[in-house]
Design a protein around this motif. Structure first.
Motif, PDB file in Angstrom:
ATOM      1  N   GLU A  66       0.817  -1.216   0.000  1.00 19.97           N
ATOM      2  CA  GLU A  66       0.000   0.000   0.000  1.00 19.97           C
ATOM      3  C   GLU A  66       0.850   1.266   0.000  1.00 19.97           C
ATOM      4  O   GLU A  66       0.364   2.345  -0.345  1.00 19.97           O
ATOM      5  CB  GLU A  66      -0.916   0.008   1.228  1.00 19.97           C
ATOM      6  N   SER A  67       2.100   1.146   0.387  1.00 24.53           N
ATOM      7  CA  SER A  67       2.975   2.314   0.452  1.00 24.53           C
ATOM      8  C   SER A  67       3.418   2.728  -0.944  1.00 24.53           C
ATOM      9  O   SER A  67       3.147   2.045  -1.938  1.00 24.53           O
ATOM     10  CB  SER A  67       4.208   2.003   1.307  1.00 24.53           C
ATOM     11  N   GLU A  68       4.108   3.850  -1.012  1.00 28.15           N
ATOM     12  CA  GLU A  68       4.631   4.337  -2.285  1.00 28.15           C
ATOM     13  C   GLU A  68       5.978   3.713  -2.628  1.00 28.15           C
ATOM     14  O   GLU A  68       6.578   4.041  -3.653  1.00 28.15           O
ATOM     15  CB  GLU A  68       4.764   5.866  -2.232  1.00 28.15           C
ATOM     16  N   LEU A  69       6.438   2.823  -1.775  1.00 30.92           N
ATOM     17  CA  LEU A  69       7.727   2.155  -1.996  1.00 30.92           C
ATOM     18  C   LEU A  69       7.522   0.994  -2.965  1.00 30.92           C
ATOM     19  O   LEU A  69       6.809   0.044  -2.670  1.00 30.92           O
ATOM     20  CB  LEU A  69       8.270   1.642  -0.665  1.00 30.92           C
ATOM     21  N   LYS A  70       8.122   1.068  -4.124  1.00 32.85           N
ATOM     22  CA  LYS A  70       7.932   0.062  -5.160  1.00 32.85           C
ATOM     23  C   LYS A  70       9.019  -1.013  -5.060  1.00 32.85           C
ATOM     24  O   LYS A  70      10.202  -0.712  -5.135  1.00 32.85           O
ATOM     25  CB  LYS A  70       7.964   0.700  -6.548  1.00 32.85           C
ATOM     26  N   ALA A  71       8.593  -2.258  -4.886  1.00 31.69           N
ATOM     27  CA  ALA A  71       9.548  -3.362  -4.754  1.00 31.69           C
ATOM     28  C   ALA A  71       8.987  -4.603  -5.434  1.00 31.69           C
ATOM     29  O   ALA A  71       7.769  -4.774  -5.546  1.00 31.69           O
ATOM     30  CB  ALA A  71       9.832  -3.649  -3.285  1.00 31.69           C
ATOM     31  N   ASP A  72       9.895  -5.469  -5.894  1.00 33.39           N
ATOM     32  CA  ASP A  72       9.505  -6.729  -6.527  1.00 33.39           C
ATOM     33  C   ASP A  72       9.535  -7.897  -5.548  1.00 33.39           C
ATOM     34  O   ASP A  72       8.791  -8.868  -5.698  1.00 33.39           O
ATOM     35  CB  ASP A  72      10.448  -7.044  -7.696  1.00 33.39           C
ATOM     36  N   VAL A  73      10.429  -7.809  -4.558  1.00 30.35           N
ATOM     37  CA  VAL A  73      10.623  -8.904  -3.605  1.00 30.35           C
ATOM     38  C   VAL A  73      10.867  -8.320  -2.220  1.00 30.35           C
ATOM     39  O   VAL A  73      11.549  -7.297  -2.087  1.00 30.35           O
ATOM     40  CB  VAL A  73      11.833  -9.788  -4.001  1.00 30.35           C
ATOM     41  N   LEU A  74      10.311  -8.965  -1.216  1.00 32.00           N
ATOM     42  CA  LEU A  74      10.636  -8.650   0.173  1.00 32.00           C
ATOM     43  C   LEU A  74      11.401  -9.826   0.759  1.00 32.00           C
ATOM     44  O   LEU A  74      11.002 -10.983   0.581  1.00 32.00           O
ATOM     45  CB  LEU A  74       9.365  -8.424   0.996  1.00 32.00           C
ATOM     46  N   THR A  75      12.497  -9.544   1.447  1.00 28.42           N
ATOM     47  CA  THR A  75      13.230 -10.603   2.136  1.00 28.42           C
ATOM     48  C   THR A  75      13.404 -10.230   3.600  1.00 28.42           C
ATOM     49  O   THR A  75      13.639  -9.067   3.932  1.00 28.42           O
ATOM     50  CB  THR A  75      14.604 -10.868   1.484  1.00 28.42           C
ATOM     51  N   PHE A  76      13.248 -11.224   4.470  1.00 28.69           N
ATOM     52  CA  PHE A  76      13.488 -11.018   5.898  1.00 28.69           C
ATOM     53  C   PHE A  76      13.843 -12.358   6.525  1.00 28.69           C
ATOM     54  O   PHE A  76      13.503 -13.423   6.002  1.00 28.69           O
ATOM     55  CB  PHE A  76      12.268 -10.402   6.601  1.00 28.69           C
ATOM     56  N   ALA A  77      14.547 -12.291   7.637  1.00 24.26           N
ATOM     57  CA  ALA A  77      15.021 -13.505   8.307  1.00 24.26           C
ATOM     58  C   ALA A  77      14.213 -13.771   9.570  1.00 24.26           C
ATOM     59  O   ALA A  77      13.682 -12.853  10.197  1.00 24.26           O
ATOM     60  CB  ALA A  77      16.501 -13.370   8.653  1.00 24.26           C
ATOM     61  N   GLN A  78      14.128 -15.043   9.922  1.00 23.31           N
ATOM     62  CA  GLN A  78      13.560 -15.470  11.203  1.00 23.31           C
ATOM     63  C   GLN A  78      14.738 -15.924  12.057  1.00 23.31           C
ATOM     64  O   GLN A  78      15.204 -17.047  11.959  1.00 23.31           O
ATOM     65  CB  GLN A  78      12.575 -16.613  10.982  1.00 23.31           C
ATOM     66  N   ARG A  79      15.227 -15.013  12.872  1.00 21.20           N
ATOM     67  CA  ARG A  79      16.506 -15.237  13.540  1.00 21.20           C
ATOM     68  C   ARG A  79      16.383 -16.176  14.742  1.00 21.20           C
ATOM     69  O   ARG A  79      15.308 -16.318  15.330  1.00 21.20           O
ATOM     70  CB  ARG A  79      17.091 -13.893  13.995  1.00 21.20           C
ATOM     71  N   PRO A  80      17.506 -16.813  15.104  1.00 21.98           N
ATOM     72  CA  PRO A  80      17.527 -17.648  16.309  1.00 21.98           C
ATOM     73  C   PRO A  80      17.117 -16.827  17.529  1.00 21.98           C
ATOM     74  O   PRO A  80      17.261 -15.601  17.530  1.00 21.98           O
ATOM     75  CB  PRO A  80      18.994 -18.083  16.398  1.00 21.98           C
ATOM     76  N   PRO A  81      16.595 -17.496  18.566  1.00 24.11           N
ATOM     77  CA  PRO A  81      16.602 -18.957  18.770  1.00 24.11           C
ATOM     78  C   PRO A  81      15.448 -19.703  18.111  1.00 24.11           C
ATOM     79  O   PRO A  81      15.439 -20.924  18.097  1.00 24.11           O
ATOM     80  CB  PRO A  81      16.507 -19.072  20.291  1.00 24.11           C
ATOM     81  N   GLU A  82      14.458 -18.989  17.562  1.00 25.53           N
ATOM     82  CA  GLU A  82      13.301 -19.659  16.960  1.00 25.53           C
ATOM     83  C   GLU A  82      13.610 -19.939  15.492  1.00 25.53           C
ATOM     84  O   GLU A  82      13.382 -19.098  14.621  1.00 25.53           O
ATOM     85  CB  GLU A  82      12.063 -18.773  17.087  1.00 25.53           C
TER      86      GLU A  82
END
Length: 330
Positions: A66-82
């Protein structure tokens, strides 16, 4: 949480170069977009963001779109300990090189004998390792280290040629939760380490030493001091980047980490396509980059060739510099 749709330029550094890229506040996180052909959105300085980076991915993705930020891919990590993947998005294993620092004595006793000898050798040869303040002396010392050699780890060194003020700016981030450790020989800084505390872990931001003092093993001494300091502060792990980068499973850096007690800790990293172009990008796994797509038997000779090329270029530039310096002196 609210979303700010206003896009503004954010200064970031990639491979030693400064870029101004689009950014926006999404659910309390600063999101930056990099890349030309594929625009990848990610949390700015994700590795040192405290807390869960993306608490509610579904809401986060909706507000990003919904934002004005145009992107093709989002990447994020699920960091330890989970580390068990819990979101229904495309993911691959990412990894840390980590030392458990809750019991320094146990880590020390489990090190290979040669690694313990290197730390003791450093002390015997007169190297003093201590926590040091962020001041002019440190900045000038790091400036000398940065400009000591043009090629490191088989490629042109990003920080070579930086002036003192640029070095100060680069070192001066996250000072409120950082420690600097210096390795000194005869009152000269010959190596340093900067680590940033993130929740209950410490992340090595910089670690470097002078090549001419390699025989004194300052790097080993810096790691040992950092692990000891982490235990004193109740930090659970010391993180030194990734253990494995793509298909680069054999390198001097990997061997250094292994010999100093670092272990591979895996955790999921998600890649969420936001456009049709992003869908193709993720399906083809192009986010791995060349080092993750080229098989290791082919990659290693290419890396060796790159090292040879950069050393040759460095030698040529050094000879030219000496030649012009000689002309100037005459």
């Amino acid at each position: 949480m609210t979303t700010c749709g206003n896009v503004r330029l954010q200064e970031i550094r990639i491979a030693g170069k400064t870029f101004h890229v689009p950014s926006a506040e999404i659910c309390g996180r600063t999101v930056v977009v990099t890349g030309k052909w594929i625009r990848t959105a990610q949390i700015k300085d994700e590795e040192v963001v405290e807390g869960v980076t993306v608490i509610d991915p579904e809401s986060f993705i909706t507000k990003l779109k919904e934002s004005e930020l145009k992107a093709d891919v989002l990447t994020f990590a699920q960091r330890p300990p989970e580390i068990t993947p819990k979101y229904d998005y495309h993911w691959e294993w990412n990894n840390w090189a980590a030392i458990r620092t809750t019991r320094f004595k146990e880590w020390w006793e489990n090190l290979p004998q040669v690694s313990r000898k290197n730390v003791r050798r450093s002390a015997r040869r007169g190297v003093l390792v201590k926590v040091t303040p962020f001041d002019d002396d440190l900045v000038k010392g790091v400036h000398r280290i940065y400009n000591g050699i043009r090629v490191r780890d088989g490629r042109l060194f990003w920080h070579y040629g930086e002036d003192v003020e640029r070095v100060r700016q680069g070192l001066g981030t996250y000072l409120d939760r950082s420690d600097f450790i210096g390795a000194y020989w005869r009152d000269e800084l010959i190596g340093f380490l900067k680590m940033v505390y993130v929740d209950r872990v410490a992340t090595v931001f910089h670690i470097l030493s002078m090549n001419e003092h390699y025989d004194k093993r300052p790097m080993n001494a810096l790691i040992a001091k950092a692990a000891e300091l982490c235990e004193q502060k109740g930090i659970s792990h010391l993180i030194y980047g990734q253990f494995i980068y793509g298909n680069k499973r054999r390198s001097s850096l990997v061997e250094f980490k292994r010999r100093n007690g670092f272990e591979q800790v895996n955790f999921p990293r998600y890649y969420v396509p936001l456009t049709l172009r992003g869908e193709v990008f993720v399906r083809l796994r192009l986010y791995r980059g060349l080092s993750g797509l080229i098989p290791e038997p082919i990659l290693q000779p290419l890396l060796s060739l790159r090292t040879w090329y950069y050393k040759k270029i460095s030698t040529k530039l050094t000879l030219q510099h000496k030649k012009f310096a000689g002309v100037a002196q005459r």
